[in-house]
Design a protein around this motif. Structure first.
Motif, mmCIF file in Angstrom:
data_model
loop_
_atom_site.group_PDB
_atom_site.id
_atom_site.type_symbol
_atom_site.label_atom_id
_atom_site.label_comp_id
_atom_site.label_asym_id
_atom_site.label_seq_id
_atom_site.Cartn_x
_atom_site.Cartn_y
_atom_site.Cartn_z
ATOM 1 N N SER A 14 26.240 -4.631 23.294
ATOM 2 C CA SER A 14 25.514 -4.668 22.177
ATOM 3 C C SER A 14 25.984 -5.633 21.106
ATOM 4 O O SER A 14 25.101 -5.906 20.150
ATOM 5 N N VAL A 15 27.262 -6.147 21.045
ATOM 6 C CA VAL A 15 27.973 -7.044 20.239
ATOM 7 C C VAL A 15 28.631 -7.825 21.225
ATOM 8 O O VAL A 15 29.097 -7.656 22.067
ATOM 9 N N GLY A 16 28.764 -9.038 20.439
ATOM 10 C CA GLY A 16 29.943 -10.196 21.176
ATOM 11 C C GLY A 16 29.238 -10.752 22.116
ATOM 12 O O GLY A 16 30.015 -11.514 22.899
ATOM 13 N N LYS A 17 28.035 -10.746 22.417
ATOM 14 C CA LYS A 17 27.503 -11.623 23.714
ATOM 15 C C LYS A 17 27.878 -13.017 23.790
ATOM 16 O O LYS A 17 28.205 -13.882 24.486
ATOM 17 N N THR A 18 27.426 -13.624 22.506
ATOM 18 C CA THR A 18 27.294 -15.213 22.295
ATOM 19 C C THR A 18 28.585 -15.717 22.408
ATOM 20 O O THR A 18 28.796 -16.739 22.658
ATOM 21 N N GLY A 19 29.572 -15.089 21.666
ATOM 22 C CA GLY A 19 31.084 -15.456 21.509
ATOM 23 C C GLY A 19 31.487 -15.324 22.743
ATOM 24 O O GLY A 19 32.441 -16.126 23.052
ATOM 25 N N ASN A 39 46.645 -12.056 12.837
ATOM 26 C CA ASN A 39 46.851 -12.850 11.532
ATOM 27 C C ASN A 39 45.453 -13.480 10.820
ATOM 28 O O ASN A 39 44.578 -13.510 11.730
ATOM 29 N N ALA A 40 45.682 -14.184 9.959
ATOM 30 C CA ALA A 40 44.457 -14.622 9.164
ATOM 31 C C ALA A 40 43.817 -16.007 10.054
ATOM 32 O O ALA A 40 42.738 -16.373 9.887
ATOM 33 N N THR A 41 44.662 -16.502 10.856
ATOM 34 C CA THR A 41 44.140 -17.654 11.442
ATOM 35 C C THR A 41 44.119 -17.475 12.996
ATOM 36 O O THR A 41 43.687 -18.238 13.782
ATOM 37 N N GLY A 42 44.356 -16.198 13.627
ATOM 38 C CA GLY A 42 43.857 -16.094 14.863
ATOM 39 C C GLY A 42 44.941 -14.839 15.329
ATOM 40 O O GLY A 42 45.002 -14.047 14.529
ATOM 41 N N SER A 43 45.025 -14.991 16.576
ATOM 42 C CA SER A 43 45.676 -13.839 17.223
ATOM 43 C C SER A 43 46.640 -14.228 18.507
ATOM 44 O O SER A 43 46.245 -15.188 19.053
ATOM 45 N N THR A 44 47.946 -13.575 18.774
ATOM 46 C CA THR A 44 48.643 -13.898 19.779
ATOM 47 C C THR A 44 48.440 -12.511 20.799
ATOM 48 O O THR A 44 48.492 -11.589 20.427
ATOM 49 N N VAL A 45 48.493 -12.862 22.087
ATOM 50 C CA VAL A 45 48.004 -11.828 23.125
ATOM 51 C C VAL A 45 48.971 -11.750 24.271
ATOM 52 O O VAL A 45 49.167 -12.914 24.712
ATOM 53 N N SER A 46 49.249 -10.708 24.758
ATOM 54 C CA SER A 46 50.106 -10.405 25.988
ATOM 55 C C SER A 46 49.036 -9.448 26.747
ATOM 56 O O SER A 46 48.792 -8.373 26.154
ATOM 57 N N THR A 101 42.458 -18.707 18.512
ATOM 58 C CA THR A 101 42.251 -19.318 17.083
ATOM 59 C C THR A 101 41.258 -18.772 16.367
ATOM 60 O O THR A 101 40.610 -19.197 15.395
ATOM 61 N N VAL A 102 40.857 -17.419 16.675
ATOM 62 C CA VAL A 102 39.887 -16.528 15.975
ATOM 63 C C VAL A 102 40.710 -15.317 15.773
ATOM 64 O O VAL A 102 41.567 -14.828 16.602
ATOM 65 N N SER A 103 40.291 -14.426 14.544
ATOM 66 C CA SER A 103 40.903 -13.397 14.159
ATOM 67 C C SER A 103 40.138 -12.446 14.398
ATOM 68 O O SER A 103 38.747 -12.229 14.484
ATOM 69 N N GLY A 104 40.835 -11.359 14.779
ATOM 70 C CA GLY A 104 40.048 -9.765 15.120
ATOM 71 C C GLY A 104 40.292 -9.161 16.297
ATOM 72 O O GLY A 104 40.369 -9.961 17.449
ATOM 73 N N LEU A 105 40.458 -7.911 16.210
ATOM 74 C CA LEU A 105 40.719 -7.162 17.530
ATOM 75 C C LEU A 105 39.528 -7.388 18.563
ATOM 76 O O LEU A 105 39.693 -7.578 19.621
ATOM 77 N N HIS A 106 38.458 -7.366 18.036
ATOM 78 C CA HIS A 106 37.104 -7.525 18.974
ATOM 79 C C HIS A 106 37.309 -8.938 19.771
ATOM 80 O O HIS A 106 36.870 -8.777 21.004
ATOM 81 N N ALA A 144 33.926 -7.281 11.472
ATOM 82 C CA ALA A 144 33.886 -8.415 10.285
ATOM 83 C C ALA A 144 34.851 -7.810 9.038
ATOM 84 O O ALA A 144 35.582 -8.654 8.723
ATOM 85 N N PHE A 145 34.760 -6.674 8.929
ATOM 86 C CA PHE A 145 35.561 -6.090 7.592
ATOM 87 C C PHE A 145 37.070 -6.025 8.124
ATOM 88 O O PHE A 145 38.064 -6.434 7.319
ATOM 89 N N GLN A 146 37.468 -6.282 9.447
ATOM 90 C CA GLN A 146 38.837 -6.354 9.719
ATOM 91 C C GLN A 146 39.232 -7.639 9.712
ATOM 92 O O GLN A 146 40.468 -7.940 9.339
ATOM 93 N N VAL A 147 38.378 -8.501 9.944
ATOM 94 C CA VAL A 147 38.740 -9.988 9.978
ATOM 95 C C VAL A 147 38.968 -10.169 8.535
ATOM 96 O O VAL A 147 39.923 -10.793 8.064
ATOM 97 N N LEU A 148 38.216 -9.763 7.640
ATOM 98 C CA LEU A 148 38.232 -9.948 6.116
ATOM 99 C C LEU A 148 39.738 -9.385 5.608
ATOM 100 O O LEU A 148 40.328 -9.993 4.753
#
Length: 486
Positions: free
Chosen positions: A119-124, A269-276, A289-294, A359-363
């Motif tokens: 439904s969302v996130g296909k292209t990314g 964070n504002a500039t990305g995410s660290t993931v384990s 280097t992209v922000s957001g839990l999605h 997108a609101f979470q990223v903002l």
């Protein structure tokens, strides 16, 4: 390796091959390095396919395409005024001819194929897969959002002969559309990013959307793999569809304790995410280097698909640090004003309740500069059905939670959100995005972070371009516009 570079190594199509693939009648002896359905973006060496749509007929542009450098045209008739002897490949139906080219390209390829829907996130997700796979082997991916009954066969027809991986996006807004696309691509691995309440104008329930997305399994064999969002309420329904189609391997990704590709820990964070994460039993740490839990959650699906495709997990995880959002899909840039820049987050390509909330979470994660504010500029979310006004108004609490200072809205549906906002948060409302441009342009100031989001039909793109046009960087200065490495 780029598609252009791959296409220069070996001809994509010869006249003999294209005639054999389509069963058409050919004039001229030619070799094509690409395939195009648009004379405006056509490149020298392309085979031009004259498709016919409800509002256009590509046959009218054959002459222009040949003048621009097309080696031949796939057509169902000879257009008036075309010079005698012009190189043509004549078929009964040009869309069927394009599908035949795509089918022949798929048949001759030894690549592993990955298809993405959701439904969302296909292209990314598709772009992340391409980035990760091409670090170790030649990879081709459909460009942009070529994911419909024209875009998928066109992308297959462009598939170079010698790639190791092919990545394709499959889209729909009605039931019965993904199945034929899947049977063309015949994926070895399929990812369904998530199932959400989108296109509700055409579906009576989210379960019906899940059933339509599950059509992606129709082109797959028992040896193929389904990669599914384990956190989504439709996981079991999708898994049942996969098993009914004969797929023996189902990989779940997400935060769920039973996920095979499981999120262990993360920091946004504002500039990305660290993931384990634990990917099929292997613990791995990486940075986005992209922000957001999605993005974090979809990266788990990407890495699971890499493993299922026989790719290198370590190299794929390292590649995530180079991911850059596409224009209109989260790209960030700094726009210079007297006194300092503001940050623009361009999410203007599409919108649904789930995507807007993400997108609101990223903002919310963004850090305004001194004196700056978080500003959301929102256009209508389309195809939501009978509950469309309520779904727009329901965004108000999310905006407050994200600590958004000002909200500008455009369109008749977003008027419901404007009414639901407190007066202090209302930046302004207009009937159309074009009518909103002057208000937003007059409001932004140095230090602001401005998110622009809306469905494609709400035409938020020109508003983004108007904000970009505010840039006052000196002509000889290094560009200040790339933000956060994007």
């Amino acid at each position: 390796m780029t598609p252009a570079a791959m296409e220069t190594q070996t001809p994509l199509w010869t006249a003999t091959e294209a005639i054999a693939a389509t069963g058409g009648r050919g004039t001229g002896d030619w070799t094509a390095s690409g395939v195009s359905i648009d004379s405006r973006s056509l490149e020298t060496g392309d085979l031009f396919v004259a498709l016919q749509g409800p509002n256009f007929d590509g046959h009218a542009f054959i002459g222009a395409a040949l003048e621009k450098g097309a080696v031949a045209a796939l057509a169902s008739r000879v257009p008036d005024g075309l010079p005698s002897g012009a190189p043509l490949l004549l078929v009964d139906d040009t869309l069927a001819g394009l599908e035949a080219l795509g089918g022949a390209a798929r048949d001759r390829s030894a690549a592993r194929f990955v298809a993405v829907t959701g439904s969302v996130g296909k292209t990314g997700t598709k772009e992340a897969l391409k980035l990760a796979l091409e670090t170790t082997a030649p990879t081709f991916a459909s460009s942009g959002n070529l994911n419909n009954h024209w875009g998928v066969p066109l992308s297959l027809a462009r598939l170079p002969r010698d790639v190791a991986y092919g990545v394709f996006e499959l889209g729909m807004n009605h039931a019965g559309e993904i199945g034929p696309l899947s049977r063309q691509v015949r994926p070895d691995v399929a990812i369904i990013t998530t199932i959400e309440a989108v296109h509700m104008e055409f579906f009576s329930s989210v379960e019906e959307i899940a059933d339509a997305k599950a059509e992606i399994f129709e082109g797959m064999t028992s040896c193929a793999t389904a990669v599914l969002n384990r956190d989504n309420p439709q996981f079991n329904r999708l898994a049942a569809h996969a098993r009914a189609q004969g797929l023996a391997r189902i990989i779940g990704f997400g935060r769920h304790e039973e996920a095979d590709a499981r999120l262990v820990d993360y920091a946004l964070n504002a500039t990305g995410s660290t993931v384990s994460a634990s990917i099929l039993g292997e613990r791995i740490d990486y940075r986005l280097t992209v922000s957001g839990l999605h993005w974090v959650l979809n990266s788990l699906g990407v890495l699971a698909a890499i493993v299922a495709s026989g790719g290198d997990l370590g190299a794929a995880a390292a590649a995530m640090s180079k991911l850059v959002p596409l224009k209109g899909r989260g790209r960030r840039e700094h726009i210079a004003l007297p006194g300092g820049p503001f940050e623009l987050i361009d999410e203007s390509y599409n919108a649904s309740p789930a995507a807007v909330r993400a997108a609101f979470q990223v903002l919310a994660q963004a850090k305004p500069g001194a004196g700056g504010r978080r500003i959301a500029v929102l256009g209508d979310m389309l195809e939501l059905g009978a509950q469309e006004e309520r779904l727009h108004a329901d965004l108000a609490p999310e905006l407050r939670a994200a600590q958004v200072d000002l909200v500008f809205t455009a369109g008749p549906l977003m008027a419901a959100l404007d009414r639901a906002l407190p007066a202090s948060q209302r930046g302004g409302h207009a009937a159309t995005a074009a009518d909103l441009i002057a208000q937003v342009a007059a409001t932004v100031r140095p230090g602001d972070v401005v998110l622009v989001k809306g469905s494609l039909g709400s035409r938020m793109g020109p508003l983004v371009e108007a904000l970009r046009a505010l840039d006052q960087s000196p002509p000889d200065a290094a560009s200040p516009r790339a933000a956060n490495g994007n």
